[in-house]
Design a protein around this motif. Sequence first.
Motif, PDB file in Angstrom:
ATOM      1  N   TYR A 163       2.730  27.438 -25.095  1.00 51.07           N
ATOM      2  CA  TYR A 163       2.555  26.024 -24.760  1.00 51.07           C
ATOM      3  C   TYR A 163       3.724  25.209 -25.311  1.00 51.07           C
ATOM      4  N   PHE A 213       1.269  27.219 -34.158  1.00 45.68           N
ATOM      5  CA  PHE A 213       2.447  26.416 -33.850  1.00 45.68           C
ATOM      6  C   PHE A 213       3.710  26.911 -34.551  1.00 45.68           C
ATOM      7  N   PHE A 249       9.174  14.641 -31.165  1.00 40.78           N
ATOM      8  CA  PHE A 249       9.004  15.911 -31.880  1.00 40.78           C
ATOM      9  C   PHE A 249       8.380  16.883 -30.889  1.00 40.78           C
ATOM     10  N   GLN A 299      -4.751  28.072 -31.256  1.00 44.64           N
ATOM     11  CA  GLN A 299      -3.322  27.973 -31.013  1.00 44.64           C
ATOM     12  C   GLN A 299      -2.584  27.888 -32.341  1.00 44.64           C
ATOM     13  N   LEU A 342       0.412  17.679 -23.809  1.00 43.98           N
ATOM     14  CA  LEU A 342       0.820  18.961 -23.243  1.00 43.98           C
ATOM     15  C   LEU A 342       1.852  18.755 -22.151  1.00 43.98           C
ATOM     16  N   GLN A 361       5.118  15.221 -29.311  1.00 47.44           N
ATOM     17  CA  GLN A 361       4.423  14.312 -30.223  1.00 47.44           C
ATOM     18  C   GLN A 361       5.342  13.143 -30.553  1.00 47.44           C
ATOM     19  N   GLY A 404      -0.922  11.599 -31.057  1.00 39.47           N
ATOM     20  CA  GLY A 404      -1.412  12.963 -30.971  1.00 39.47           C
ATOM     21  C   GLY A 404      -0.483  13.834 -30.137  1.00 39.47           C
ATOM     22  N   LEU A 405      -0.982  15.008 -29.788  1.00 35.66           N
ATOM     23  CA  LEU A 405      -0.194  15.983 -29.029  1.00 35.66           C
ATOM     24  C   LEU A 405      -0.428  15.805 -27.533  1.00 35.66           C
ATOM     25  N   LEU A 461       6.825  20.583 -30.000  1.00 36.18           N
ATOM     26  CA  LEU A 461       6.113  21.677 -30.650  1.00 36.18           C
ATOM     27  C   LEU A 461       5.785  22.767 -29.641  1.00 36.18           C
TER      28      LEU A 461
END
Lengths: 114, 112
Positions: free
Chosen positions: A33, A105, A88, A103, A45, A37, A42-43, A90
């Motif tokens: 994935y 990272f 950022f 998951q 996708l 960020q 938050g994250l 990830l």
Amino acid sequence: DGGITQSPKYLFRKEGQNVTLSCEQNLNHDAMYWYRQDPGQGLRLIYYSQIVNDFQKGDIAEGYSVSREKKESFPLTVTSAQKNPTAFYLCASSGGTSGYNEQFFGPGTRLTVL
Amino acid sequence: QKEVEQNSGPLSVPEGAIASLNCTYSDRGSQSFFWYRQYSGKSPELIMSIYSNGDKEDGRFTAQLNKASQYVSLLIRDSQPSDSATYLCAQKGGDSNYQLIWGAGTKLIIKP
């Protein structure tokens, strides 16, 4: 040691340039994935891949591209079409065999547009 | 729209006290939840997983899942300054074997 590596740690891009972020895993995980960020957020996708030579768009795929030619590798290209790429980034992977989709990272790449 | 919601904080807790972090979710289709800890400038680290109703304990951490009320909690006992971080809650997507639905995170500050 098993894990996920990302390179470079910091990346600076000029306007109009494409840049590629590297992600490699030796966990023998099927799925990989890419997330973005932003500060205090938050994250989100970008793309994910369940198997080699196959990948799906996430929520914010515009301006990004990926490939999955090997199980271990899932590079992300940030194209000039991405208007605000400073963030950022990830990379994560999951094994899928447990069915629970934990998951894991990598350390991340911090991209700054000059 | 499937959502996972967290209070952004910051949540300030005295050292040695119990920190309680909460997460609510809208999708009843999946009962697999994960808590990640993210230090400033670092990547998220998985600290707890919970897959069934009730409590799960691991050291100073306890995860609680309440299906009826659709919330998940993370309790941190004997809080230490090193616990100061942002805690992210994630739910396995009900219609996907691979995607997670992420909360925006709660910032926790442990005061010495």
